[in-house]
Design a protein around this motif. Structure first.
Motif, PDB file in Angstrom:
ATOM      1  N   UNK A  36      32.695  32.500  34.401  1.00  0.00           N
ATOM      2  CA  UNK A  36      31.855  33.604  34.866  1.00  0.00           C
ATOM      3  C   UNK A  36      32.626  34.282  35.985  1.00  0.00           C
ATOM      4  N   UNK A  37      33.238  35.411  35.655  1.00  0.00           N
ATOM      5  CA  UNK A  37      34.026  36.166  36.625  1.00  0.00           C
ATOM      6  C   UNK A  37      33.258  37.398  37.055  1.00  0.00           C
ATOM      7  N   UNK A  38      33.222  37.655  38.362  1.00  0.00           N
ATOM      8  CA  UNK A  38      32.591  38.856  38.880  1.00  0.00           C
ATOM      9  C   UNK A  38      33.633  39.772  39.503  1.00  0.00           C
ATOM     10  N   UNK A  39      33.561  41.052  39.124  1.00  0.00           N
ATOM     11  CA  UNK A  39      34.347  42.097  39.773  1.00  0.00           C
ATOM     12  C   UNK A  39      33.465  42.683  40.868  1.00  0.00           C
ATOM     13  N   UNK A  40      33.867  42.462  42.103  1.00  0.00           N
ATOM     14  CA  UNK A  40      33.048  42.834  43.262  1.00  0.00           C
ATOM     15  C   UNK A  40      33.778  43.869  44.103  1.00  0.00           C
ATOM     16  N   UNK A 200      25.754  38.833  47.707  1.00  0.00           N
ATOM     17  CA  UNK A 200      24.978  37.613  47.470  1.00  0.00           C
ATOM     18  C   UNK A 200      24.935  37.277  45.981  1.00  0.00           C
ATOM     19  N   UNK A 201      24.773  38.294  45.150  1.00  0.00           N
ATOM     20  CA  UNK A 201      24.761  38.087  43.705  1.00  0.00           C
ATOM     21  C   UNK A 201      26.091  37.503  43.234  1.00  0.00           C
ATOM     22  N   UNK A 202      27.190  38.050  43.729  1.00  0.00           N
ATOM     23  CA  UNK A 202      28.516  37.563  43.338  1.00  0.00           C
ATOM     24  C   UNK A 202      28.715  36.112  43.761  1.00  0.00           C
ATOM     25  N   UNK A 203      28.327  35.785  44.980  1.00  0.00           N
ATOM     26  CA  UNK A 203      28.489  34.412  45.480  1.00  0.00           C
ATOM     27  C   UNK A 203      27.627  33.442  44.682  1.00  0.00           C
ATOM     28  N   UNK A 204      26.416  33.865  44.330  1.00  0.00           N
ATOM     29  CA  UNK A 204      25.471  32.987  43.642  1.00  0.00           C
ATOM     30  C   UNK A 204      25.858  32.710  42.195  1.00  0.00           C
ATOM     31  N   UNK A 205      26.329  33.747  41.491  1.00  0.00           N
ATOM     32  CA  UNK A 205      26.522  33.640  40.045  1.00  0.00           C
ATOM     33  C   UNK A 205      27.888  33.115  39.626  1.00  0.00           C
ATOM     34  N   UNK A 206      28.921  33.426  40.371  1.00  0.00           N
ATOM     35  CA  UNK A 206      30.274  33.399  39.834  1.00  0.00           C
ATOM     36  C   UNK A 206      30.982  32.060  39.941  1.00  0.00           C
ATOM     37  N   UNK A 223      34.122  31.481  44.958  1.00  0.00           N
ATOM     38  CA  UNK A 223      33.313  32.082  46.029  1.00  0.00           C
ATOM     39  C   UNK A 223      33.521  31.424  47.390  1.00  0.00           C
ATOM     40  N   UNK A 224      33.551  30.095  47.426  1.00  0.00           N
ATOM     41  CA  UNK A 224      33.724  29.411  48.712  1.00  0.00           C
ATOM     42  C   UNK A 224      35.090  29.683  49.328  1.00  0.00           C
ATOM     43  N   UNK A 225      36.124  29.796  48.486  1.00  0.00           N
ATOM     44  CA  UNK A 225      37.463  30.090  48.990  1.00  0.00           C
ATOM     45  C   UNK A 225      37.503  31.460  49.661  1.00  0.00           C
ATOM     46  N   UNK A 226      36.913  32.449  48.993  1.00  0.00           N
ATOM     47  CA  UNK A 226      36.940  33.804  49.527  1.00  0.00           C
ATOM     48  C   UNK A 226      36.124  33.906  50.811  1.00  0.00           C
ATOM     49  N   UNK A 227      34.985  33.224  50.840  1.00  0.00           N
ATOM     50  CA  UNK A 227      34.121  33.322  52.013  1.00  0.00           C
ATOM     51  C   UNK A 227      34.722  32.591  53.212  1.00  0.00           C
ATOM     52  N   UNK A 228      35.253  31.408  52.977  1.00  0.00           N
ATOM     53  CA  UNK A 228      35.767  30.598  54.086  1.00  0.00           C
ATOM     54  C   UNK A 228      37.166  31.011  54.517  1.00  0.00           C
ATOM     55  N   UNK A 229      37.956  31.560  53.598  1.00  0.00           N
ATOM     56  CA  UNK A 229      39.342  31.897  53.918  1.00  0.00           C
ATOM     57  C   UNK A 229      39.713  33.297  53.427  1.00  0.00           C
ATOM     58  N   UNK A 230      39.042  34.318  53.960  1.00  0.00           N
ATOM     59  CA  UNK A 230      39.418  35.685  53.568  1.00  0.00           C
ATOM     60  C   UNK A 230      40.828  36.000  54.079  1.00  0.00           C
ATOM     61  N   UNK A 231      41.583  36.736  53.281  1.00  0.00           N
ATOM     62  CA  UNK A 231      42.944  37.084  53.705  1.00  0.00           C
ATOM     63  C   UNK A 231      42.973  38.304  54.603  1.00  0.00           C
ATOM     64  N   UNK A 232      42.019  39.202  54.407  1.00  0.00           N
ATOM     65  CA  UNK A 232      42.056  40.476  55.118  1.00  0.00           C
ATOM     66  C   UNK A 232      40.722  40.760  55.807  1.00  0.00           C
TER      67      UNK A 232
END
Length: 359
Positions: A36-40, A200-206, A223-232
């Motif tokens: 389940x991939x989300x384009x956000x 929130x939808x992207x984090x919940x579903x993907x 989702x956890x990687x992006x939230x905890x370790x954003x690059x930018x």
């Protein structure tokens, strides 16, 4: 439904230009079987254009689309065998629920008995069997969305594409449909590609999220990687809320910011921008210590039911946003109330200041 496993999709070097305007540029993206991939991304980031390229409705200027290693870039949409759920459902108002769901099967000229069996199975899947003879106008928004899902799944599509499918629903119903959609994905094991601007939808579903900005994928991961370790800064700011602290890395896990020394897990030497999530900041009781602490006064606050959102003015670091659970809160927030804030060294992460670079 057949219960078939998902299919793998790959985009390589995808770009789409309209005259002098570039909608999508240099996108490389792999979608694993059953994922389940989300384009956000925000409006205008290129996510819908990318979905339309996958669906075959938009031809890329450059690049290729492959399914299970087979190039389908030039294949028209009707031959891709992808199911699609649109933002506005796109149901036929003069048809019953069963007739709407059967429409893709009629187009494919399946026999009447096979059509009926597949429609029953699809409606069972979305728990709408009792509504087969109703028309769309007699259904709630959530029920109409389920009909659109059943219609997209009834012919056993290779992929399911979702274009902001929940955006027209109110917040409570949207949350309920998110849970149902996630459970549906688990049950049928298909590959889903979803487009949304709702974090929130992207984090919940993907299983995985690809974040787009200005036509490019700027970061992708769980989702956890992006939230905890954003690059930018863009990713940290778009995917949730964050405080941004400017400082200078001095080595040894120390950043000097606003006249105070902050302990961090890692930071480069020289100018650095730190992202610090509001929920990672705690109110320190009298006499308590933390790896990082500052004093300030509450400049504003909001009660959000499950928690409080505080704005705290500090002399060292300026304004900090703090998120606290309301149940068992150590204090009752009030403007002007003095507080001490604390957080651990691992709470603040260095991010690239892409907004300053873009300016």
């Amino acid at each position: 439904m057949s219960g078939a496993t998902g299919h793998a999709l790959a985009l390589q070097g995808i770009a789409k230009r309209y005259g002098g305007f570039t909608a999508v540029e240099g996108v490389d993206l792999a979608v694993e079987r059953g994922e389940f991939l989300t384009l956000l991304g925000p409006s205008g980031s290129g996510k819908t254009t990318l979905l339309m390229i996958i669906a075959g409705f938009v031809e890329p200027s450059t690049g290729s689309v492959t399914l299970d290693g087979r190039d389908i870039t030039a294949l028209p949409p009707e031959r891709r065998e992808f199911g699609m759920v649109f933002q506005g459902y796109a149901l036929f108002p003069h048809m019953t629920v069963a007739e709407n769901v059967a429409f893709p099967l009629r187009v494919r000229r399946l026999g009447r008995a096979e059509q009926q069996a597949k429609v029953r199975a699809a409606l069972d899947l979305v728990q709408l069997s009792a509504f087969a003879d109703r028309r769309p106008a007699q259904l709630s928004g959530g029920q109409q969305q389920r009909v659109a899902l059943a219609r997209a799944l009834v012919f056993d599509p290779l992929l399911l594409l979702l274009d902001e499918p929940l955006s027209a629903l109110d917040k409570k119903l949207r949350a309920e449909l998110q849970e149902e959609l996630k459970a549906l994905h688990r049950r049928i094991g298909r590959t889903f590609v979803n487009v949304t601007h709702d974090q929130e939808e992207a984090l919940s579903l993907s299983d995985r999220i690809a974040i787009l900005n200005r036509g490019r994928v700027v970061q992708q991961g769980r989702p956890s990687e992006l939230y905890e370790n954003p690059r930018t800064r863009f990713v940290a700011d778009f995917l949730g809320k964050s405080n941004f602290l400017r400082g200078v890395g001095e080595g040894g896990g120390v950043v000097r910011a606003g006249g105070t020394r902050l302990r961090v897990a890692t930071a480069p030497a020289g100018p650095v921008l730190l992202s610090l999530r509001p929920e990672k900041i705690a109110l320190l009781p009298e006499g308590a210590e933390a790896e990082n602490s500052v004093s300030g006064r509450i400049a504003g606050w909001s009660y959000l039911g499950a928690g409080f959102s505080l704005t705290v003015e500090t002399a060292e670091l300026g304004e900090l946003r703090v998120a606290l659970p309301s149940w068992g809160a150590a204090l009752a927030p009030a403007e002007g109330l003095p507080v001490r804030l604390g957080w651990s060294a691992v709470a603040a992460v260095p991010v690239e200041d892409d907004q300053a670079r873009a300016a």
